[in-house]
Motif scaffolding. Structure first.
Motif, PDB file in Angstrom:
ATOM      1  N   GLU A  64      49.882  39.302  27.990  1.00  0.00           N
ATOM      2  CA  GLU A  64      51.005  40.077  28.527  1.00  0.00           C
ATOM      3  C   GLU A  64      50.523  41.298  29.302  1.00  0.00           C
ATOM      4  O   GLU A  64      50.987  41.558  30.400  1.00  0.00           O
ATOM      5  CB  GLU A  64      51.925  40.509  27.386  1.00  0.00           C
ATOM      6  CG  GLU A  64      53.227  39.744  27.402  1.00  0.00           C
ATOM      7  CD  GLU A  64      54.106  40.077  26.214  1.00  0.00           C
ATOM      8  OE1 GLU A  64      55.126  40.746  26.422  1.00  0.00           O
ATOM      9  OE2 GLU A  64      53.744  39.657  25.091  1.00  0.00           O
ATOM     10  N   SER A  65      49.551  42.017  28.735  1.00  0.00           N
ATOM     11  CA  SER A  65      49.095  43.217  29.437  1.00  0.00           C
ATOM     12  C   SER A  65      48.303  42.851  30.694  1.00  0.00           C
ATOM     13  O   SER A  65      48.207  43.642  31.620  1.00  0.00           O
ATOM     14  CB  SER A  65      48.313  44.153  28.510  1.00  0.00           C
ATOM     15  OG  SER A  65      47.140  43.522  28.082  1.00  0.00           O
ATOM     16  N   LYS A  88      49.246  40.427  32.601  1.00  0.00           N
ATOM     17  CA  LYS A  88      50.253  39.724  33.418  1.00  0.00           C
ATOM     18  C   LYS A  88      49.968  38.223  33.551  1.00  0.00           C
ATOM     19  O   LYS A  88      50.136  37.626  34.607  1.00  0.00           O
ATOM     20  CB  LYS A  88      50.410  40.377  34.795  1.00  0.00           C
ATOM     21  CG  LYS A  88      50.956  41.794  34.680  1.00  0.00           C
ATOM     22  CD  LYS A  88      51.241  42.401  36.029  1.00  0.00           C
ATOM     23  CE  LYS A  88      51.686  43.847  35.868  1.00  0.00           C
ATOM     24  NZ  LYS A  88      51.013  44.772  36.773  1.00  0.00           N
ATOM     25  N   LEU A  89      49.503  37.656  32.450  1.00  0.00           N
ATOM     26  CA  LEU A  89      49.317  36.204  32.357  1.00  0.00           C
ATOM     27  C   LEU A  89      50.406  35.699  31.418  1.00  0.00           C
ATOM     28  O   LEU A  89      50.747  36.375  30.440  1.00  0.00           O
ATOM     29  CB  LEU A  89      47.925  35.914  31.773  1.00  0.00           C
ATOM     30  CG  LEU A  89      47.507  34.453  31.612  1.00  0.00           C
ATOM     31  CD1 LEU A  89      47.254  33.804  32.974  1.00  0.00           C
ATOM     32  CD2 LEU A  89      46.218  34.361  30.769  1.00  0.00           C
ATOM     33  N   ASP A  90      50.963  34.547  31.703  1.00  0.00           N
ATOM     34  CA  ASP A  90      52.015  33.964  30.856  1.00  0.00           C
ATOM     35  C   ASP A  90      51.493  33.793  29.414  1.00  0.00           C
ATOM     36  O   ASP A  90      50.548  33.035  29.185  1.00  0.00           O
ATOM     37  CB  ASP A  90      52.415  32.606  31.464  1.00  0.00           C
ATOM     38  CG  ASP A  90      53.451  31.876  30.626  1.00  0.00           C
ATOM     39  OD1 ASP A  90      53.956  32.465  29.661  1.00  0.00           O
ATOM     40  OD2 ASP A  90      53.744  30.711  30.962  1.00  0.00           O
ATOM     41  N   HIS A 134      41.410  37.600  30.676  1.00  0.00           N
ATOM     42  CA  HIS A 134      41.481  38.480  31.851  1.00  0.00           C
ATOM     43  C   HIS A 134      40.968  37.784  33.115  1.00  0.00           C
ATOM     44  O   HIS A 134      41.497  38.000  34.205  1.00  0.00           O
ATOM     45  CB  HIS A 134      40.749  39.796  31.576  1.00  0.00           C
ATOM     46  CG  HIS A 134      41.522  40.704  30.660  1.00  0.00           C
ATOM     47  ND1 HIS A 134      41.417  40.639  29.288  1.00  0.00           N
ATOM     48  CD2 HIS A 134      42.465  41.635  30.904  1.00  0.00           C
ATOM     49  CE1 HIS A 134      42.250  41.517  28.734  1.00  0.00           C
ATOM     50  NE2 HIS A 134      42.897  42.138  29.698  1.00  0.00           N
ATOM     51  N   ALA A 162      43.743  35.558  34.254  1.00  0.00           N
ATOM     52  CA  ALA A 162      44.818  36.322  34.911  1.00  0.00           C
ATOM     53  C   ALA A 162      44.441  36.563  36.379  1.00  0.00           C
ATOM     54  O   ALA A 162      45.277  36.412  37.279  1.00  0.00           O
ATOM     55  CB  ALA A 162      45.048  37.649  34.181  1.00  0.00           C
ATOM     56  N   LYS A 217      46.183  35.071  39.892  1.00  0.00           N
ATOM     57  CA  LYS A 217      46.563  35.943  41.012  1.00  0.00           C
ATOM     58  C   LYS A 217      46.085  35.315  42.323  1.00  0.00           C
ATOM     59  O   LYS A 217      46.814  35.282  43.316  1.00  0.00           O
ATOM     60  CB  LYS A 217      45.960  37.347  40.841  1.00  0.00           C
ATOM     61  CG  LYS A 217      46.770  38.249  39.914  1.00  0.00           C
ATOM     62  CD  LYS A 217      46.036  39.527  39.559  1.00  0.00           C
ATOM     63  CE  LYS A 217      45.841  40.458  40.747  1.00  0.00           C
ATOM     64  NZ  LYS A 217      45.158  41.728  40.310  1.00  0.00           N
TER      65      LYS A 217
END
Lengths: 125, 125
Positions: free
Chosen positions: A76-77, A79-81, B35, B38, B42
């Motif tokens: 979440e932090s 910004k991944l599902d 990370h 993520a 993007k």
């Protein structure tokens, strides 16, 4: 080595360049992830040996619940599902189970009775 | 935060400590991978937008073949099962396809005819 060198084809050169730039980043990230996963499996192999030698139960539901909650929160932090992060952990763990089963066989410990075995969607590290 | 703090239970303390040490490494690696993923999404979101805007085909079989060959080779040198690396790429790409489909819908491009669509095991970045 990246794999985007022939990506542009006959598209607008500026678009082709932007696509190649993004693909180079994707390739770099994939290389990093593959190497991180290689390290992860080294660690889980050691866990497998430790558990097999000391006849520890393969699954630890409390640990697994913490892993899932933590990964969802990290996702979440970043910004991944979070649902994808959980699915990803299950995907990795399914492979870990495969490894641990083969370690337990090699160590000569018999497979625990079916009722004690974790489900195939995987919950061992 | 790691998730191994209550891992040792009533096992031999030395074994419990070793298990906790390995689990801390697993947790650190998982955080790194989440990370990296993520960042990867993007980049693939940008690819999706670029392809949708310029009406580029969603799948690029030559690029995908190069990605698979490269990841298998990287996996081998990192002592990771190349078959697993390929399965992993397919797992990620299945999620990318889901994203790209939703981008194409948002951009107002209609879904291409079924024959032009990549298989569901996924081949878009």
């Amino acid at each position: 080595m990246t794999t985007s060198n022939t990506a542009s084809g006959d598209v607008d050169p500026a678009v082709g360049e932007e696509l190649a730039r993004l693909r180079d980043s994707i390739d770099n990230i994939d290389a990093a992830v593959v190497h991180m996963l290689a390290e992860r499996f080294k660690a889980t192999q050691q866990v497998g040996h430790l558990k097999a030698e000391h006849r520890l139960p393969p699954a630890d539901p409390a640990r697994e619940a913490r892993q899932i909650a933590r990964l969802r929160s990290l996702a979440e932090s970043a910004k991944l599902d979070p649902a994808f992060a959980e699915k990803f952990l299950n995907f990795i763990i399914a492979e870990v189970i495969r490894h641990h089963e083969s370690i337990a066989e090699d160590t000569g410990n018999s497979t625990p009775p079916a009722a004690d075995r974790p489900p195939l969607d995987g919950t061992r590290e």
